[in-house]
Write a protein that holds these residues in place. Structure first.
Motif, PDB file in Angstrom:
ATOM      1  N   THR A 140      62.279 -56.564  90.034  1.00 24.69           N
ATOM      2  CA  THR A 140      63.150 -55.832  89.116  1.00 24.69           C
ATOM      3  C   THR A 140      64.499 -55.551  89.758  1.00 24.69           C
ATOM      4  N   MET A 141      64.474 -55.145  91.006  1.00 23.32           N
ATOM      5  CA  MET A 141      65.736 -54.891  91.702  1.00 23.32           C
ATOM      6  C   MET A 141      66.558 -56.174  91.859  1.00 23.32           C
ATOM      7  N   ALA A 142      65.905 -57.274  92.166  1.00 22.40           N
ATOM      8  CA  ALA A 142      66.624 -58.542  92.323  1.00 22.40           C
ATOM      9  C   ALA A 142      67.195 -59.032  91.005  1.00 22.40           C
ATOM     10  N   LYS A 143      66.414 -58.919  89.925  1.00 27.81           N
ATOM     11  CA  LYS A 143      66.905 -59.356  88.617  1.00 27.81           C
ATOM     12  C   LYS A 143      68.054 -58.472  88.146  1.00 27.81           C
ATOM     13  N   THR A 144      67.986 -57.178  88.438  1.00 30.16           N
ATOM     14  CA  THR A 144      69.083 -56.281  88.074  1.00 30.16           C
ATOM     15  C   THR A 144      70.354 -56.682  88.803  1.00 30.16           C
ATOM     16  N   ARG A 145      70.239 -56.984  90.066  1.00 29.77           N
ATOM     17  CA  ARG A 145      71.400 -57.377  90.852  1.00 29.77           C
ATOM     18  C   ARG A 145      71.989 -58.699  90.369  1.00 29.77           C
ATOM     19  N   ASP A 146      71.134 -59.670  90.053  1.00 29.60           N
ATOM     20  CA  ASP A 146      71.618 -61.003  89.693  1.00 29.60           C
ATOM     21  C   ASP A 146      72.143 -61.089  88.266  1.00 29.60           C
ATOM     22  N   THR A 184      76.099 -52.834  90.443  1.00 34.98           N
ATOM     23  CA  THR A 184      76.437 -52.195  91.713  1.00 34.98           C
ATOM     24  C   THR A 184      75.153 -51.817  92.448  1.00 34.98           C
ATOM     25  N   SER A 185      75.302 -51.416  93.677  1.00 32.98           N
ATOM     26  CA  SER A 185      74.118 -51.055  94.459  1.00 32.98           C
ATOM     27  C   SER A 185      73.439 -49.808  93.895  1.00 32.98           C
ATOM     28  N   GLY A 186      74.207 -48.918  93.288  1.00 32.38           N
ATOM     29  CA  GLY A 186      73.614 -47.730  92.668  1.00 32.38           C
ATOM     30  C   GLY A 186      72.738 -48.079  91.488  1.00 32.38           C
ATOM     31  N   GLN A 187      73.163 -49.037  90.670  1.00 29.68           N
ATOM     32  CA  GLN A 187      72.356 -49.468  89.530  1.00 29.68           C
ATOM     33  C   GLN A 187      71.086 -50.169  89.988  1.00 29.68           C
ATOM     34  N   VAL A 188      71.185 -50.952  91.039  1.00 31.22           N
ATOM     35  CA  VAL A 188      70.004 -51.623  91.585  1.00 31.22           C
ATOM     36  C   VAL A 188      69.018 -50.590  92.132  1.00 31.22           C
ATOM     37  N   ALA A 189      69.538 -49.592  92.844  1.00 28.23           N
ATOM     38  CA  ALA A 189      68.676 -48.544  93.386  1.00 28.23           C
ATOM     39  C   ALA A 189      68.025 -47.733  92.267  1.00 28.23           C
ATOM     40  N   LEU A 190      68.768 -47.463  91.209  1.00 24.76           N
ATOM     41  CA  LEU A 190      68.210 -46.732  90.074  1.00 24.76           C
ATOM     42  C   LEU A 190      67.099 -47.527  89.401  1.00 24.76           C
ATOM     43  N   GLY A 191      67.309 -48.816  89.217  1.00 23.26           N
ATOM     44  CA  GLY A 191      66.258 -49.661  88.645  1.00 23.26           C
ATOM     45  C   GLY A 191      65.015 -49.693  89.513  1.00 23.26           C
ATOM     46  N   GLY A 192      65.217 -49.762  90.824  1.00 19.81           N
ATOM     47  CA  GLY A 192      64.085 -49.735  91.739  1.00 19.81           C
ATOM     48  C   GLY A 192      63.365 -48.403  91.729  1.00 19.81           C
ATOM     49  N   ALA A 193      64.115 -47.319  91.651  1.00 19.34           N
ATOM     50  CA  ALA A 193      63.497 -45.993  91.631  1.00 19.34           C
ATOM     51  C   ALA A 193      62.689 -45.772  90.361  1.00 19.34           C
ATOM     52  N   ILE A 194      63.211 -46.230  89.240  1.00 13.75           N
ATOM     53  CA  ILE A 194      62.487 -46.079  87.973  1.00 13.75           C
ATOM     54  C   ILE A 194      61.204 -46.893  87.982  1.00 13.75           C
ATOM     55  N   SER A 195      61.288 -48.151  88.406  1.00 17.40           N
ATOM     56  CA  SER A 195      60.087 -48.982  88.406  1.00 17.40           C
ATOM     57  C   SER A 195      59.071 -48.487  89.437  1.00 17.40           C
ATOM     58  N   PHE A 196      59.532 -47.961  90.576  1.00 13.94           N
ATOM     59  CA  PHE A 196      58.612 -47.416  91.570  1.00 13.94           C
ATOM     60  C   PHE A 196      57.920 -46.158  91.048  1.00 13.94           C
ATOM     61  N   THR A 197      58.657 -45.321  90.332  1.00 14.68           N
ATOM     62  CA  THR A 197      58.065 -44.116  89.750  1.00 14.68           C
ATOM     63  C   THR A 197      56.994 -44.470  88.723  1.00 14.68           C
ATOM     64  N   VAL A 198      57.268 -45.453  87.898  1.00 18.45           N
ATOM     65  CA  VAL A 198      56.264 -45.902  86.917  1.00 18.45           C
ATOM     66  C   VAL A 198      55.031 -46.426  87.640  1.00 18.45           C
TER      67      VAL A 198
END
Length: 83
Positions: A23-29, A34-48
């Motif tokens: 998810t983080m890689a697809k968000t980045r690509d 930005t790195s903040g959006q990638v981190a947010l996507g990773g945090a959301i998917s990790f929380t789920v």
């Protein structure tokens, strides 16, 4: 705690962690994010993922837990084959 719950949680967590990374890689690509959006996507998917693991360990019925494990495994396989 039943042994099947621990086993199902481990089988859910391993491909689930791969989904977090994908998810983080697809968000980045795809979104040129930005790195903040990638981190947010990773945090959301990790929380789920953490919530699903806790539910599997505590309250989910066996059928629901195993369907969830199978669904996550199939999703990881499809995402890896599609990339």
């Amino acid at each position: 705690m039943e042994a099947w719950r621990v086993f199902a949680t481990v089988l859910l967590a391993v491909p689930g962690f791969v989904i977090v990374l994908l998810t983080m890689a697809k968000t980045r690509d795809r979104r040129n994010a930005t790195s903040g959006q990638v981190a947010l996507g990773g945090a959301i998917s990790f929380t789920v993922l953490v919530v699903l693991c806790v539910l599997t360990l505590t309250v989910l019925e066996p059928t629901v837990a195993w369907v969830l494990v199978g669904g996550v495994t199939v999703a990881v396989t499809v995402m890896l084959l599609a990339s």
